[in-house]
Motif scaffolding. Structure first.
Motif, PDB file in Angstrom:
ATOM      1  N   THR A  85      21.031   3.759  -1.307  1.00  0.00           N
ATOM      2  CA  THR A  85      21.983   2.762  -0.811  1.00  0.00           C
ATOM      3  C   THR A  85      22.004   2.664   0.709  1.00  0.00           C
ATOM      4  N   TYR A  86      21.207   3.498   1.388  1.00  0.00           N
ATOM      5  CA  TYR A  86      21.129   3.476   2.855  1.00  0.00           C
ATOM      6  C   TYR A  86      19.667   3.614   3.240  1.00  0.00           C
ATOM      7  N   MET A  87      19.191   2.686   4.085  1.00  0.00           N
ATOM      8  CA  MET A  87      17.785   2.725   4.509  1.00  0.00           C
ATOM      9  C   MET A  87      17.711   2.401   6.000  1.00  0.00           C
ATOM     10  N   ALA A  88      16.967   3.232   6.740  1.00  0.00           N
ATOM     11  CA  ALA A  88      16.773   3.013   8.173  1.00  0.00           C
ATOM     12  C   ALA A  88      15.279   3.137   8.493  1.00  0.00           C
ATOM     13  N   PRO A  89      14.646   2.068   9.020  1.00  0.00           N
ATOM     14  CA  PRO A  89      13.193   2.096   9.252  1.00  0.00           C
ATOM     15  C   PRO A  89      12.755   2.850  10.499  1.00  0.00           C
ATOM     16  N   ASN A  90      13.704   3.414  11.246  1.00  0.00           N
ATOM     17  CA  ASN A  90      13.396   4.223  12.429  1.00  0.00           C
ATOM     18  C   ASN A  90      12.799   3.413  13.575  1.00  0.00           C
ATOM     19  N   TYR A  91      13.200   2.156  13.725  1.00  0.00           N
ATOM     20  CA  TYR A  91      12.886   1.432  14.953  1.00  0.00           C
ATOM     21  C   TYR A  91      13.763   2.009  16.058  1.00  0.00           C
ATOM     22  N   LYS A  92      13.157   2.337  17.194  1.00  0.00           N
ATOM     23  CA  LYS A  92      13.806   3.240  18.139  1.00  0.00           C
ATOM     24  C   LYS A  92      14.796   2.585  19.105  1.00  0.00           C
ATOM     25  N   ILE A  93      14.698   1.289  19.345  1.00  0.00           N
ATOM     26  CA  ILE A  93      15.579   0.654  20.322  1.00  0.00           C
ATOM     27  C   ILE A  93      16.819   0.060  19.654  1.00  0.00           C
ATOM     28  N   ASN A  94      16.627  -0.827  18.707  1.00  0.00           N
ATOM     29  CA  ASN A  94      17.786  -1.438  18.036  1.00  0.00           C
ATOM     30  C   ASN A  94      18.369  -0.569  16.928  1.00  0.00           C
ATOM     31  N   LYS A  95      17.609   0.435  16.465  1.00  0.00           N
ATOM     32  CA  LYS A  95      18.051   1.404  15.463  1.00  0.00           C
ATOM     33  C   LYS A  95      18.754   0.724  14.275  1.00  0.00           C
ATOM     34  N   PRO A  96      18.044  -0.143  13.570  1.00  0.00           N
ATOM     35  CA  PRO A  96      18.686  -0.869  12.478  1.00  0.00           C
ATOM     36  C   PRO A  96      18.792  -0.042  11.204  1.00  0.00           C
ATOM     37  N   TRP A  97      19.679  -0.474  10.321  1.00  0.00           N
ATOM     38  CA  TRP A  97      19.761   0.107   8.997  1.00  0.00           C
ATOM     39  C   TRP A  97      20.346  -0.913   8.029  1.00  0.00           C
ATOM     40  N   PHE A  98      20.215  -0.609   6.739  1.00  0.00           N
ATOM     41  CA  PHE A  98      20.748  -1.447   5.672  1.00  0.00           C
ATOM     42  C   PHE A  98      21.663  -0.595   4.803  1.00  0.00           C
ATOM     43  N   GLU A  99      22.758  -1.175   4.354  1.00  0.00           N
ATOM     44  CA  GLU A  99      23.670  -0.514   3.430  1.00  0.00           C
ATOM     45  C   GLU A  99      23.897  -1.415   2.225  1.00  0.00           C
ATOM     46  N   TYR A 100      23.832  -0.809   1.041  1.00  0.00           N
ATOM     47  CA  TYR A 100      24.037  -1.580  -0.181  1.00  0.00           C
ATOM     48  C   TYR A 100      25.517  -1.793  -0.440  1.00  0.00           C
TER      49      TYR A 100
END
Length: 392
Positions: free
Chosen positions: A257-272
């Motif tokens: 239910t939580y995913m973060a692609p490890n982009y280093k500047i914007n540090k995005p993530w997704f939550e279900y």
């Protein structure tokens, strides 16, 4: 079990699945090829990646089910399934080429405008570890502000070609010039003769964060450049969507239910979000919102796609291998299944594999069905897989 330990367990488990899959799946048959001006198949112009951490052996995708060719969804007369969302749309809209717009993802450019109206969004790393988005729009006729718009990188062009899109960008890296000048790429460039027709600048932000486009300018630019407006005759689309009366649940997959692609500047993530049955997008430590609506953006499908890559020069310009294949994680309804991506060379338009779509397969070689709706695809450097975070 604390959250950090659980996160590590999920991450290592998924990496283990990929390593096992690498032993049984073959993609070498899908060579990195393209078509030159004389019509001969050659190596692609993209630079050779520096690393391939997991050698992935060959596979032949399963033959498509004959059912796919049947229209069993009970569509109304004059409708078709959208190539971008799988949802019913008027044939006139569904057969019209979408636009693929390069979006500025620096913090100074937030919030973006009209991103919630995109059917498909891609995110890649560019130089300096920042990311840039490319949003594909099918229904945009009422939009007068899309952006802000930034410049092209070569790998985004290879991606928009999968959708037979009209590519909208404001300038380009030098590495992309030859591809942009190809006769099979239709683009609207802010630095080209069509620039002042297609794009405009606002006064609320400083350049380069204030360049925008809209339906009227895009329409005029297409006319000016003489581009065809509809898909070519044998275009089949990229995704395999499930039937309209069904849902893909990923029941056999991991609960994530939580995913973060490890982009280093914007540090995005997704939550279900269980109530919405969609994934909310976050970046820069807060929900990502659309200026048009003032609301957070959500997606029905999220795909992490791992590509080989190379650094091209001391300025940190990158290349991504968009042809050879690799592994993916597909997230929907709060669950994840692993798979692979391959170029469908049987769908090479006029023999040009740059124009054939990437398709997604499970570990047995069956094409993955995805849910109808909006899709976000994070393309991730394959050497960074161990740093990606997914957890229950």
């Amino acid at each position: 079990m604390d959250a950090l330990k659980k996160t590590r367990i999920w991450t290592y488990s998924v990496i283990g699945v990929f390593f096992i899959a690498a032993v049984v799946i073959i993609i070498n048959a899908y060579a990195t090829t393209s078509v030159n001006d004389s019509g001969n198949v050659t190596e692609v112009s993209q630079a050779e990646p520096t690393m391939a951490p997991t050698p992935v052996p060959t596979m032949t995708p399963a033959e498509p089910d004959e059912k796919e060719a049947e229209d069993d969804d009970g569509l109304e007369e004059g409708q078709m399934r959208s190539f971008l969302s799988g949802l019913p749309v008027d044939k006139a809209m569904g057969m019209r080429r979408p636009i693929a717009v390069m979006l500025n993802n620096l913090k100074a450019a937030q919030p973006m405008c009209s991103i919630s109206r995109a059917d498909v969004v891609y995110e890649y790393v560019v130089e300096g570890a920042i990311t840039r988005l490319m949003a594909l729009f099918e229904d945009y006729e009422d939009l007068d502000k899309i952006g802000s718009v930034r410049s092209c990188r070569e790998y985004f062009v290879y991606t928009e070609l999968e959708f037979d899109a009209i590519y909208c960008h404001y300038g380009q890296a030098s590495y992309a010039v030859d591809l942009l000048n190809s006769d099979y790429v239709d683009n609207l460039n802010g630095l080209g003769k069509e620039g002042d027709t297609v794009y405009y600048r606002t006064t609320d932000r400083k350049a380069p964060h204030n360049a925008y486009t809209g339906a009227e300018g895009i329409d005029a630019g297409i006319d000016m450049m003489g581009y065809r407006r509809n898909h070519y005759e044998d275009y089949k689309g990229k995704f395999k969507f499930c039937d309209l009366d069904k849902e893909v649940t990923n029941e056999e997959g991991m609960k994530i239910t939580y995913m973060a692609p490890n982009y280093k500047i914007n540090k995005p993530w997704f939550e279900y979000d269980e109530k919405r049955e969609q994934y909310g997008r976050f970046q820069y430590d807060e929900p990502q919102i659309d200026e048009l609506t003032g609301e957070q953006i959500y997606f029905d499908n999220v795909i992490f796609q791992y590509n080989k890559w190379a650094q091209l020069d001391e300025k940190d310009y990158l290349a991504f291998d968009c042809h050879s294949g690799g592994v993916i994680q597909y997230f929907t309804h709060g669950r994840m299944v692993p798979g692979i991506w391959l170029r469908d060379i049987k769908q090479a338009h006029n023999g040009n594999v740059d124009m054939c779509p990437i398709r997604y397969y499970d570990l047995e070689g069956n094409e993955l069905e995805i849910n109808n709706g909006k899709t976000f695809i994070c393309v991730i450097q394959d050497t960074d897989i161990q740093n990606v975070t997914i957890r229950e």
